[in-house]
Enzyme design. Sequence first.
Site, PDB file in Angstrom:
ATOM      1  N   CYS A  99       5.718  -3.780  14.366  1.00 38.17           N
ATOM      2  CA  CYS A  99       5.416  -3.787  12.934  1.00 38.17           C
ATOM      3  C   CYS A  99       4.048  -3.157  12.673  1.00 38.17           C
ATOM      4  O   CYS A  99       3.081  -3.422  13.388  1.00 38.17           O
ATOM      5  CB  CYS A  99       5.435  -5.234  12.437  1.00 38.17           C
ATOM      6  SG  CYS A  99       5.081  -5.391  10.687  1.00 38.17           S
ATOM      7  N   CYS A 178       6.774 -13.833   9.247  1.00 39.41           N
ATOM      8  CA  CYS A 178       5.495 -13.147   9.060  1.00 39.41           C
ATOM      9  C   CYS A 178       4.430 -14.213   8.894  1.00 39.41           C
ATOM     10  O   CYS A 178       4.394 -14.897   7.862  1.00 39.41           O
ATOM     11  CB  CYS A 178       5.532 -12.228   7.841  1.00 39.41           C
ATOM     12  SG  CYS A 178       3.926 -11.438   7.571  1.00 39.41           S
ATOM     13  N   CYS A 400     -13.353  -3.596  -0.395  1.00 40.61           N
ATOM     14  CA  CYS A 400     -12.413  -3.823   0.704  1.00 40.61           C
ATOM     15  C   CYS A 400     -12.582  -2.729   1.755  1.00 40.61           C
ATOM     16  O   CYS A 400     -11.706  -2.573   2.610  1.00 40.61           O
ATOM     17  CB  CYS A 400     -10.979  -3.847   0.190  1.00 40.61           C
ATOM     18  SG  CYS A 400     -10.496  -2.316  -0.620  1.00 40.61           S
TER      19      CYS A 400
END
Length: 447
Positions: A99, A178, A400
């Site tokens: 992933c 997840c 961020c």
Amino acid sequence: MTGIGNAAGHGVRRPRSAAPPPPTPGGAIEAVVLALGSHGDGIAESACGRLYIPRTLPGERVRVRLGSRRGDGLAAEPIEWLSAAEGRATPPCRHFSRCGGCSLQHLSAEAYQGFKLERLHTALARARITASAVAPLVLTPPGGRRRARFAAVSRARRRCSVGFRERRGHAIVDVVECPVLDHRLVTALPALRDWLDDLLTTGQRTEVTVTQLDGGLDVVLDWPQPPTVAVRERCAAFAGEADLGRLSWRAGPGLPAEPMVQRRPVGASFAGTIVAVPAGCFLQASVAGEGALIAAVLDAAVDARRIVDLFSGAGTFAVSLAAAGRHVLAIDSDGSALAAAASARPGITTQTRDLLARPLAASELAGFAAAVFDPPRAGAAAQAKQLAASGVPTVVAVSCNPQTFARDARLLVNGGYGLERVVPVDQFLWSPHLELAAIFRRNRQRP
Ligand SMILES: C[S@@+](CC[C@H](N)C(=O)[O-])C[C@H]1O[C@@H](n2cnc3c(N)ncnc32)[C@H](O)[C@@H]1O
């Protein structure tokens, strides 16, 4: 810091030889990992050039299969560990090796936190900025991510694949667990698969954004054409079966979302005030991360009477400051997000404006006692220049991206601001990204 080396991968010496021999794609070689790069891949030097090896740690000796070109080197896939480093941990998710959502689950807590903090220190050092204080990394718990953008593809005679893209390539990892996401998003996946199985024709792809809000799940379907009556009916049935709060469609990412089904009011709570956020509008990734950022902003700016919130979105900071009795001018390019903020609380005035093309000028910043500044990942150098030329006593930067933050911070420091404190917040769990809030005070008058 345990076994992490230079997180940016710089300072890793290349072998002296001249041009490396052309690599044989698919060939296997041995390599020793020297450092972790900024994306979280192990970096090794080899006779074929620099290698980027996922899921490895500095000090590890691995057999790798050579892949395609990547930047200044080659991607390589580990096929056998010949030695393991001390900072290695067992990844909590079964999808980790494929992933593309996470790259750092194989790090121990100590190594992981060291990697995150080094990203900040490296960015500050490159911009030659000294922070008077760096707070300890604020950790956010697993299961806290409130938004996911799932990719989906319909396959002949098989269930639709719904999940995240592979680390390399376009295939979709069919997600069944997840540890990053809020469990309510994961629980919704089977119903989401059924709905998309019904909606998509074989081979058709789409993306679906799912957000956990107060009032239930808020789902936005990317659908290139206005949905037909039949599509709307299937969507309404799914919204009922999955007990969604709201279901909308939009023609593509970045375009406005149009609600198709609204079953309950949905909203986000900023410091206790519920804001009826429009479908698809920006929200901080996790409630815990958002709380840490709001606390840092309030701590730095709550004494200021008039505050401007630049890139305010739906008012994560503006609404929290207004709830503390402050007057806030909130500015963003998203007019519907601003309208939601303004209707949630008195004390907020708004301006819809493209701050990248038309930053708020130093003259327009006169009279504000504090400015909050939270641009997209690319930062906002033009706005930082105007802040640097202003007389605003306190600037709080939320970012961020430590690299673009450091570039914009350098402009503020050049303009006479001092960096009083940085609060790093780990709200992008097991990814290489880092969120932060930084408090600047004007410590000399404008030149
Ligand atoms: C990182 S988000 C921060 C939002 C808000 N401060 C929060 O914490 O929820 C960046 C914001 O910048 C806005 N934005 C993006 N491009 C912009 C532009 N050119 N001018 C003004 N705002 C923009 C987006 O709409 C988004 O609300």
